[in-house]
Design a protein around this motif. Structure first.
Motif, PDB file in Angstrom:
ATOM      1  N   ARG A   1       1.567 -13.339  25.373  1.00 57.84           N
ATOM      2  CA  ARG A   1       1.091 -11.951  26.249  1.00 57.84           C
ATOM      3  C   ARG A   1       2.259 -12.400  27.860  1.00 57.84           C
ATOM      4  O   ARG A   1       2.184 -11.381  28.606  1.00 57.84           O
ATOM      5  N   GLU A   2       2.037 -13.807  28.079  1.00 58.16           N
ATOM      6  CA  GLU A   2       2.691 -14.068  29.641  1.00 58.16           C
ATOM      7  C   GLU A   2       4.169 -13.740  29.144  1.00 58.16           C
ATOM      8  O   GLU A   2       4.867 -13.720  31.201  1.00 58.16           O
ATOM      9  N   LEU A   3       4.746 -13.592  28.636  1.00 54.53           N
ATOM     10  CA  LEU A   3       6.416 -13.429  28.322  1.00 54.53           C
ATOM     11  C   LEU A   3       6.742 -11.609  29.499  1.00 54.53           C
ATOM     12  O   LEU A   3       7.563 -11.494  29.343  1.00 54.53           O
ATOM     13  N   GLY A   4       5.288 -11.135  28.816  1.00 52.27           N
ATOM     14  CA  GLY A   4       6.076 -10.009  29.521  1.00 52.27           C
ATOM     15  C   GLY A   4       6.122  -8.642  28.860  1.00 52.27           C
ATOM     16  O   GLY A   4       7.218  -7.511  29.105  1.00 52.27           O
ATOM     17  N   LEU A   5       5.874  -8.810  27.512  1.00 52.83           N
ATOM     18  CA  LEU A   5       7.103  -8.120  26.585  1.00 52.83           C
ATOM     19  C   LEU A   5       6.861  -6.194  26.216  1.00 52.83           C
ATOM     20  O   LEU A   5       5.817  -6.325  26.773  1.00 52.83           O
ATOM     21  N   ASN A   6       7.516  -5.787  26.192  1.00 53.59           N
ATOM     22  CA  ASN A   6       7.492  -4.106  25.806  1.00 53.59           C
ATOM     23  C   ASN A   6       7.748  -4.103  24.800  1.00 53.59           C
ATOM     24  O   ASN A   6       8.329  -3.880  23.984  1.00 53.59           O
ATOM     25  N   LEU A   7       6.275  -3.809  23.884  1.00 55.22           N
ATOM     26  CA  LEU A   7       6.275  -3.756  22.128  1.00 55.22           C
ATOM     27  C   LEU A   7       6.429  -2.864  22.172  1.00 55.22           C
ATOM     28  O   LEU A   7       5.970  -1.359  23.041  1.00 55.22           O
ATOM     29  N   HIS A   8       7.003  -2.308  20.770  1.00 58.27           N
ATOM     30  CA  HIS A   8       6.856  -0.903  21.018  1.00 58.27           C
ATOM     31  C   HIS A   8       6.516  -1.043  18.913  1.00 58.27           C
ATOM     32  O   HIS A   8       7.822  -0.746  18.107  1.00 58.27           O
ATOM     33  N   PRO A   9       5.332  -1.501  18.281  1.00 62.21           N
ATOM     34  CA  PRO A   9       5.120  -1.379  17.381  1.00 62.21           C
ATOM     35  C   PRO A   9       5.321  -0.389  16.759  1.00 62.21           C
ATOM     36  O   PRO A   9       5.814   0.098  14.848  1.00 62.21           O
ATOM     37  N   GLU A  10       5.414   1.043  17.313  1.00 58.32           N
ATOM     38  CA  GLU A  10       5.894   1.753  16.805  1.00 58.32           C
ATOM     39  C   GLU A  10       7.226   2.538  16.214  1.00 58.32           C
ATOM     40  O   GLU A  10       7.200   3.578  15.350  1.00 58.32           O
ATOM     41  N   LEU A  11       8.051   1.682  16.580  1.00 55.71           N
ATOM     42  CA  LEU A  11       9.712   1.778  16.412  1.00 55.71           C
ATOM     43  C   LEU A  11       9.826   0.890  14.758  1.00 55.71           C
ATOM     44  O   LEU A  11      10.857   0.764  14.104  1.00 55.71           O
ATOM     45  N   ARG A  12       8.941   0.190  14.333  1.00 57.61           N
ATOM     46  CA  ARG A  12       8.880  -0.419  12.946  1.00 57.61           C
ATOM     47  C   ARG A  12       8.964   0.703  12.301  1.00 57.61           C
ATOM     48  O   ARG A  12       8.312   1.319  12.195  1.00 57.61           O
ATOM     49  N   LEU A  13       9.904   0.077  11.449  1.00 59.90           N
ATOM     50  CA  LEU A  13      10.374   1.280  10.583  1.00 59.90           C
ATOM     51  C   LEU A  13       9.318   2.147   9.623  1.00 59.90           C
ATOM     52  O   LEU A  13       9.174   3.214   9.634  1.00 59.90           O
ATOM     53  N   ASP A  14       8.804   0.773   8.849  1.00 63.50           N
ATOM     54  CA  ASP A  14       7.179   1.414   8.181  1.00 63.50           C
ATOM     55  C   ASP A  14       6.253   2.571   8.453  1.00 63.50           C
ATOM     56  O   ASP A  14       5.945   3.934   8.446  1.00 63.50           O
ATOM     57  N   ARG A  15       6.481   2.605  10.258  1.00 62.83           N
ATOM     58  CA  ARG A  15       5.478   3.144  11.355  1.00 62.83           C
ATOM     59  C   ARG A  15       5.889   4.530  11.279  1.00 62.83           C
ATOM     60  O   ARG A  15       5.985   5.766  11.651  1.00 62.83           O
ATOM     61  N   PHE A  16       7.387   3.898  12.249  1.00 63.33           N
ATOM     62  CA  PHE A  16       8.654   5.406  12.374  1.00 63.33           C
ATOM     63  C   PHE A  16       8.664   6.170  11.295  1.00 63.33           C
ATOM     64  O   PHE A  16       8.434   6.990  11.444  1.00 63.33           O
ATOM     65  N   CYS A  17       8.816   5.963   9.995  1.00 63.87           N
ATOM     66  CA  CYS A  17       8.797   6.338   8.662  1.00 63.87           C
ATOM     67  C   CYS A  17       7.903   7.676   8.297  1.00 63.87           C
ATOM     68  O   CYS A  17       7.608   9.097   8.300  1.00 63.87           O
ATOM     69  N   ALA A  18       6.440   6.995   8.931  1.00 63.57           N
ATOM     70  CA  ALA A  18       5.776   7.313   8.766  1.00 63.57           C
ATOM     71  C   ALA A  18       5.037   9.066   9.300  1.00 63.57           C
ATOM     72  O   ALA A  18       4.548   9.761   9.008  1.00 63.57           O
TER      73      ALA A  18
END
Length: 323
Positions: free
Chosen positions: A300-317
């Motif tokens: 959390r403290e690293l300040g990641l710009n997380l994009h789980p929507e780009l994981r292929l399982d979610r993106f393809c859905a």
């Protein structure tokens, strides 16, 4: 010249060296994910343990228990003085199967058939100039070879800033993130790599674990200091598996892309969706919600710009619904 400024210059040099010496700038774990790769974590362990053993054997009593000096020597012996990322280059030579795949390009994507395909030099400057880093399997986690440089040299650089330059943890993590947002990352690659930040941070933790009990694994310090003999003693062996997790994998922990590069990435991900079946998506491109939550909290403290929507399982859905 201040210590902080000098440390920043060293970090910039290390980053650029990692790019050049890993033969690449970014990596692609989305493509060719169905290819089985032999676990090369034992080779990484061997490389780092050999470096640690040689430093202990050569340690001069007059140096005392100088932790910063030990970390500097570890980075130099494992990753190189003038040529960085020597660990992955060493693996290329040691493992014939990995070397063959890398040279022939049979299992590692080139830029022309990767998620960066069709990107021009203005969208992905470093990828066009350097190409892509190969993917290796380390303890079941797919990582780009550049991550080994981030882990060793990047982790050592963070350690130096924390304990030599005197940065607070907040300042340290902010500087780590800013570098990935600027010249060291997004500016030159179009990519803010969350996995790079994770590898840097885990390298920092590994350097701390040389001398102190790990708060994450509970393992005792890898080294001990014998005051009577004025020597370091090795209490246990290093294992990179202690630091690896799915957030090193850029297909599981996707990067954040510039507005200029994102359309290229999205178009290439759609092409993957059209080639990959639902069963493979469910097996190879997913992470459990619990594990995802645990890792998100850890970093959390690293300040990641997380994009789980780009994981292929979610993106393809999402893509299939639009289609």
């Amino acid at each position: 010249m201040s210590l902080v400024f000098r440390a920043s210059l060293v970090t910039l040099f290390l980053h650029l060296a990692c790019l050049a010496q890993s033969h690449a700038s970014e990596t692609d774990q989305f493509t060719y994910r169905n290819q089985e790769l032999r676990d090369l974590a034992p080779l990484v362990d061997r490389r780092i343990n050999d470096a640690i053993q040689s430093i202990v054997a050569d340690w001069k009593p007059k140096w005392g228990p100088d932790r910063e000096k030990f970390v500097r020597k570890l980075r130099l012996r494992a990753d190189g003085r003038y040529m960085f990322n020597r660990t992955s280059l060493w693996i290329l030579k040691q493992d014939a199967e990995f070397a063959g795949m890398s040279k022939k390009g049979q299992k590692h994507p080139k830029r022309s058939n990767s998620i960066y395909a069709s990107a021009n030099i203005f969208q992905a400057t470093a990828q066009v100039v350097y190409g892509l880093a190969p993917t290796l399997n380390a303890a079941g986690v797919r990582i780009g070879t550049d991550k080994l440089c981030h882990f060793i040299s990047g982790g050592a650089a963070l350690y130096a800033r924390r304990f030599t330059s005197g940065m607070s943890m907040e300042e340290l993590l902010t500087s780590n993130r800013n570098e990935e947002s600027g010249l060291y990352g997004k500016f030159s690659t179009g990519t803010f790599s969350n996995a790079d930040l994770v590898a840097n941070y885990e390298g920092f933790l590994a350097m701390q674990d040389l001398f102190d009990t790990s708060p994450w694994t509970g393992k005792e310090a890898l080294l001990g200091w014998d005051e009577t003999q004025a020597v370091w003693t090795i209490r246990r062996e290093f294992q990179i598996a202690d630091y690896l997790n799915p957030f090193w994998d850029e297909a599981i922990n996707p990067s954040d892309y510039t507005r200029r590069l994102y359309p290229v990435i999205a178009e290439n991900l759609k092409k993957l969706c059209n080639r990959i079946g639902a069963d493979e998506l469910a097996i190879r491109y997913t992470i459990s919600e619990q594990r995802e939550f645990e890792l998100s909290e850890k970093y959390r403290e690293l300040g990641l710009n997380l994009h789980p929507e780009l994981r292929l399982d979610r993106f393809c859905a999402e893509y299939s619904q639009v289609e």
